[in-house]
Design an enzyme around this catalytic site. Structure first.
Site, mmCIF file in Angstrom:
data_model
loop_
_atom_site.group_PDB
_atom_site.id
_atom_site.type_symbol
_atom_site.label_atom_id
_atom_site.label_comp_id
_atom_site.label_asym_id
_atom_site.label_seq_id
_atom_site.Cartn_x
_atom_site.Cartn_y
_atom_site.Cartn_z
ATOM 1 N N TRP A 363 -0.400 -1.870 5.836
ATOM 2 C CA TRP A 363 -1.013 -0.762 5.084
ATOM 3 C C TRP A 363 -2.529 -0.862 5.099
ATOM 4 O O TRP A 363 -3.235 0.098 4.829
ATOM 5 C CB TRP A 363 -0.496 -0.726 3.638
ATOM 6 C CG TRP A 363 -0.982 -1.826 2.723
ATOM 7 C CD1 TRP A 363 -1.010 -3.161 2.990
ATOM 8 C CD2 TRP A 363 -1.512 -1.685 1.393
ATOM 9 N NE1 TRP A 363 -1.498 -3.864 1.914
ATOM 10 C CE2 TRP A 363 -1.815 -2.979 0.910
ATOM 11 C CE3 TRP A 363 -1.737 -0.613 0.546
ATOM 12 C CZ2 TRP A 363 -2.335 -3.225 -0.360
ATOM 13 C CZ3 TRP A 363 -2.259 -0.845 -0.720
ATOM 14 C CH2 TRP A 363 -2.555 -2.136 -1.170
ATOM 15 N N ASP A 364 -3.041 -2.041 5.430
ATOM 16 C CA ASP A 364 -4.483 -2.251 5.539
ATOM 17 C C ASP A 364 -5.106 -1.133 6.375
ATOM 18 O O ASP A 364 -6.219 -0.682 6.130
ATOM 19 C CB ASP A 364 -4.790 -3.593 6.233
ATOM 20 C CG ASP A 364 -4.065 -4.785 5.625
ATOM 21 O OD1 ASP A 364 -2.949 -4.595 5.135
ATOM 22 O OD2 ASP A 364 -4.595 -5.902 5.672
ATOM 23 N N GLU A 501 1.679 -9.140 -4.586
ATOM 24 C CA GLU A 501 2.870 -9.769 -3.983
ATOM 25 C C GLU A 501 3.354 -11.018 -4.720
ATOM 26 O O GLU A 501 4.312 -11.652 -4.282
ATOM 27 C CB GLU A 501 2.571 -10.100 -2.512
ATOM 28 C CG GLU A 501 2.387 -8.828 -1.683
ATOM 29 C CD GLU A 501 1.776 -9.071 -0.310
ATOM 30 O OE1 GLU A 501 1.160 -10.128 -0.110
ATOM 31 O OE2 GLU A 501 1.907 -8.171 0.555
ATOM 32 N N LYS A 614 -1.816 -11.087 -7.817
ATOM 33 C CA LYS A 614 -2.480 -11.562 -6.603
ATOM 34 C C LYS A 614 -3.713 -10.716 -6.257
ATOM 35 O O LYS A 614 -4.746 -11.222 -5.863
ATOM 36 C CB LYS A 614 -1.474 -11.489 -5.453
ATOM 37 C CG LYS A 614 -2.011 -11.926 -4.105
ATOM 38 C CD LYS A 614 -0.918 -11.902 -3.064
ATOM 39 C CE LYS A 614 -1.449 -12.292 -1.692
ATOM 40 N NZ LYS A 614 -0.425 -12.235 -0.649
ATOM 41 N N GLN A 615 -3.565 -9.402 -6.394
ATOM 42 C CA GLN A 615 -4.634 -8.499 -5.963
ATOM 43 C C GLN A 615 -4.502 -7.190 -6.731
ATOM 44 O O GLN A 615 -3.489 -6.955 -7.392
ATOM 45 C CB GLN A 615 -4.529 -8.252 -4.465
ATOM 46 C CG GLN A 615 -3.258 -7.534 -4.035
ATOM 47 C CD GLN A 615 -2.961 -7.706 -2.546
ATOM 48 O OE1 GLN A 615 -2.343 -8.669 -2.131
ATOM 49 N NE2 GLN A 615 -3.394 -6.753 -1.752
HETATM 50 O O1 IFM Z 1 -1.402 -6.190 3.718
HETATM 51 C C1 IFM Z 1 -1.878 -7.394 3.221
HETATM 52 C C2 IFM Z 1 -1.225 -7.655 1.890
HETATM 53 O O2 IFM Z 1 -1.588 -6.674 0.955
HETATM 54 C C3 IFM Z 1 -1.653 -9.004 1.354
HETATM 55 N N1 IFM Z 1 -1.336 -10.048 2.298
HETATM 56 C C4 IFM Z 1 -1.970 -9.829 3.610
HETATM 57 C C5 IFM Z 1 -1.575 -8.490 4.202
HETATM 58 C C6 IFM Z 1 -2.298 -8.282 5.538
HETATM 59 O O3 IFM Z 1 -3.670 -8.250 5.332
#
Ligand code: IFM
EC number: 2.4.1.230
Length: 789
Positions: A363-364, A501, A614-615
């Site tokens: 999704w990046d 995640e 995590k984010q």
């Molecule tokens: O897409 C990301 C995810 O949100 C977090 N772990 C790494 C992936 C790839 O950058």
């Protein structure tokens, strides 16, 4: 009087000089000195990658010192073979060079390094190197190289190598070739995966050729090269081509004189069976090389410099008053420029800088990286979205596999769009554990559609919608309608992973549900729009995918009644069902690099039972839909979630930077911005060796343009809500909006604005609370006051 040919030679020298002269310091990335550690070698290789979006080459030292992870990657070439899942293939190398004297190789680890520097000239896409070494026999040699891949013709590469014996005269040998003996690094420590098999290796008069084929899909990669001594002119030197298995080595030996510089040139062509049918590969590649050799490098250099100039003219960001930020922003924009696909292709989470994340597309791409291309190079953005269209069949299989209808984009995507997420966490995370993202991180489906909508909104490219977009939106909407669960008077989405995640198998993740609500609402709108404006095409599409009006009514119902938990008292969105009942911990400690340290007793085995995330999750939802949430809601959620975020992903900081700016937490925002911008330059997560963090790169651009620049497009108008840190005197950038070029310079109290267009138009612009009407092709300076929050 200068004769014609002398004049030409002088002009040619000037062109080469224009390429090789270093640009001003602000355009350079210098890496000085050599540390004999695998990590340091590989970090440099990542940072010094050159490329043109078709192929990228890591900045490895030509003699490939121990611990190197050199590699060339061609976009979209994946192979599985014995690997767990398909991965981006390391291609044959052509940049290897070694210099020998007296049977001894000049090498960073066996010689003493007197001086060493690599310099990436980001303005021209050239990597320079200058090293002085002394071998055990006391012989000193200076080795200088410059290499590039051409931007205007992505199949061509060039390298110049200069060898100077400083304190001796005698025989030297300089070797370079085509190296098909390459392997991917694999999953387990010291594992190596072979994805290529030799098809053909040939030598001609001063030419070399290698053709290899991926083992599973049979994609051919051909390289042809010439390797010559170009100066000084010498009557006697020996050229000896040798073939060792999958390796071609071309050796030039000569009697070197102390203090004399010997200049070698390598001209290269890289092609694949996507450009030539298999039977034509050899002929096509060799013909291209011959014509390159015949016309020489000068016309190519001229075209290359012009292409880079044009790219920077569009994409450069000028930020006066903050040198560190300016340099970091340039580095990030450089990365975006060398990774722009010139054909339909996805962009991997590590760009084409390494095998990290196996070259997979996440999704990046749509959420973090795509906006740069939408606003700067819409053709590239179209190519990226076409990749998603071309992988719809794979997406249909993914949906079917989980008992759903429609199309489900893969969490990790490669050739076909079928999910290629590995089943186990990589060795890089040290412990082996199961990965659920491939089966649960379904928000990717709507993230892709978010990219489609953004592309359409900014470019107005109706043809994309008609030919591809409608189908993508409807098939993915159909997936969601079969994925949701009806519960009483509302709908739910169960067992997902949101952007955070740390928490797996959760129900009703706010980000996912909000995206789906929006996605289904969009599908309904587009269905109506098609009926009004493209009824004939709608009929065809309805026939093709079997769409019924009732199905669209169901989308509307789900969109309205999909669960989202919001507490009007606290103004907080609950990240997922039950989140607020988890144990509460705050991030209160930071390490010396400023990274959050997890509270005592918390690690990745028990973090799921806490509110630590995590984010950015709820915050990214608010960032993507800035006009859907009140300032108070944004503030409340920023205050709450920021304190609980571990920023264990490179995707987190830029969201906090942008959200920080939108809620007036400006100092925090600048701090997060610099983290994002320096993510790889300062190796903040200690894993830059494994490749560039492409999302942080795209996020840097977004933070400057939409965050500090406060720029967005809202239906028919530009909206600007800028804010500049005190030390920034001004910020200038340029964007493309519906075939118009918009040039913007922001000062602390005014905005200078020019919209260049073929049409004479009066356009509305909202600057903070005030709306102005501006004419195209006329310069304006609009005053403003920053709104205090
Ligand atoms: O897409 C990301 C995810 O949100 C977090 N772990 C790494 C992936 C790839 O950058």
């Amino acid at each position: 009087m200068v004769s014609g040919s002398l004049q030409e030679a002088t002009d040619d020298r000037l062109v080469v000089k224009a390429l090789l002269d270093l640009s001003a310091e602000e355009w350079l990335l210098r890496r000085k000195g050599f540390r004999n550690s695998e990590k340091s070698v590989q970090v440099n290789e990542t940072l010094l990658t050159i490329g043109n979006g078709y192929l990228n080459i890591r900045g490895s030292l030509e003699e490939l010192p121990p611990g190197n992870a050199g590699g060339m990657y061609v976009g979209g070439i994946y192979d599985k073979s014995e690997a767990d899942v398909e991965e981006l293939v390391k291609c044959p190398m052509w940049t290897d060079v070694s210099v020998w004297s007296d049977g001894c190789k000049f090498c960073m680890t066996t010689c003493k390094v007197l001086s060493h520097e690599q310099i990436l000239d980001m303005k021209k896409g050239v990597l320079h190197r200058s090293t002085t070494l002394v071998n055990p026999a006391g012989q000193i040699v200076r080795l200088e190289t410059a290499r590039l891949v051409f931007m205007h013709d992505v199949h061509l590469g060039y390298m110049m190598v200069t060898v100077t014996p400083i304190n001796f005269s005698g025989p030297i040998r300089v070797l370079s070739g085509l190296n098909g003996e390459v392997c991917n690094r694999g999953f387990f420590p010291r594992e190596k995966l072979k994805h290529l098999q030799l098809e053909r290796i040939e030598r001609g008069r001063a030419l070399m050729y290698i053709e290899m084929k991926t083992r599973e899909r049979g994609i051919r990669i051909a390289e042809a090269a010439s390797w010559k001594l170009v100066s000084p002119f010498m009557q006697s030197f020996a050229w000896e081509p040798r073939i060792y298995g999958e390796k071609f080595t071309s050796e030039i030996s000569l009697e070197a004189r102390q203090g004399e510089s010997y200049v070698f040139e390598k001209l290269v062509v890289v092609a694949t069976s996507r450009e030539f049918v298999a039977e034509e590969m050899f002929k096509g590649t060799i013909c291209k090389l011959k014509s390159f050799v015949r016309t020489g490098v000068v016309p190519e250099i001229t075209a290359h410099l012009k292409a880079w100039n044009e790219k920077w003219k569009q994409a450069d960001i000028v930020l006066i008053g903050d040198e560190k930020a300016q340099h970091a922003v340039r580095f990030n924009v450089y990365q975006l420029l060398i990774n722009a696909p010139s054909r339909p292709a996805g962009i991997g989470a590590k760009f084409l800088s390494s095998e990290g994340y196996l070259g997979h597309v996440f999704w990046d791409t749509e959420i973090f990286i795509l906006p740069f291309y939408v606003y700067n190079f819409p053709d590239v953005a179209r190519n990226m979205l076409l990749y998603r269209y071309n992988t719809l069949d794979g997406a249909k299989k993914n949906a079917l596999k989980m008992g759903c209808k429609g199309a489900k984009y893969a969490w990790e995507s490669a050739t076909t769009g079928e999910d290629v997420t590995p089943r186990f966490a990589s060795k890089l995370e040290r412990t082996i554990r199961l990965i659920y993202t491939g089966t649960e991180e379904d928000h990717i489906v709507s993230d892709v559609i978010y990219g489609v909508e953004k592309y359409f909104r900014v470019t107005g490219d109706d043809s994309f919608l008609v030919d591809y977009g409608f189908e993508m939106v409807f098939l993915t909407a159909r997936f969601w309608a079969s994925r949701v669960v009806e519960e009483g008077d509302h709908y739910e989405i169960r067992c997902v992973i949101g952007p955070d995640e740390f928490h797996e198998h959760v129900n009703n993740n706010a980000y996912t549900n909000f995206m789906v609500k929006w996605h289904l609402g969009l599908a309904v709108l587009l269905f109506k729009y098609m009926g009004r404006s493209y009824s004939g095409i709608l009929d065809d599409l309805v026939a093709k995918i079997g769409l019924e009006r009732e199905e669209v009514d169901v989308w509307l119902a789900i969109s309205r009644k999909l669960r989202l938990t919001y507490d009007p008292q606290t103004r907080l969105f609950e990240q997922f069902d039950g989140y607020f009942s988890l144990k509460d911990y705050l991030v209160e400690k930071f390490d010396r690099k400023g990274h959050p340290v997890l509270p005592e007793g918390i690690d990745y085995s028990n973090i799921q039972s806490t509110r630590l995330i995590k984010q950015a999750d709820v915050l990214i939802m608010m960032m993507l839909f800035p006009h859907s949430f009140s300032d108070e809601d944004k503030r409340a959620n920023f205050d709450f979630y920021e304190k609980r975020t571990a920023h264990a992903s490179s995707l987190s900081h830029c969201i906090h930077a942008m959200m920080g700016l939108s809620v007036g937490m400006r100092t925090r925002a600048y701090h997060y911005f610099m983290k994002t911008a320096l993510f790889d330059l300062e190796n903040l997560h200690e894993n830059t060796a494994l490749g560039i963090h492409a999302a942080a790169v795209g996020g840097t651009w977004q933070t400057v343009i939409s965050g500090f620049g406060g720029f967005s497009i809202k239906s028919d108008r530009m909206v600007l809500k800028p804010w500049l840190p005190k030390k920034w005197e001004s910020l200038s950038f340029c964007v493309q909006w519906r075939a118009r070029t918009v040039e913007i310079t922001i000062f602390h109290d005014r905005v200078a604005l020019l919209v260049i267009s073929d049409e004479k138009l009066l356009l509305p612009v909202t600057l903070y609370e005030k709306t102005w009407k501006i004419m195209t092709n006329k310069r304006y300076e609009l005053p403003y006051c920053v709104v205090k929050r």
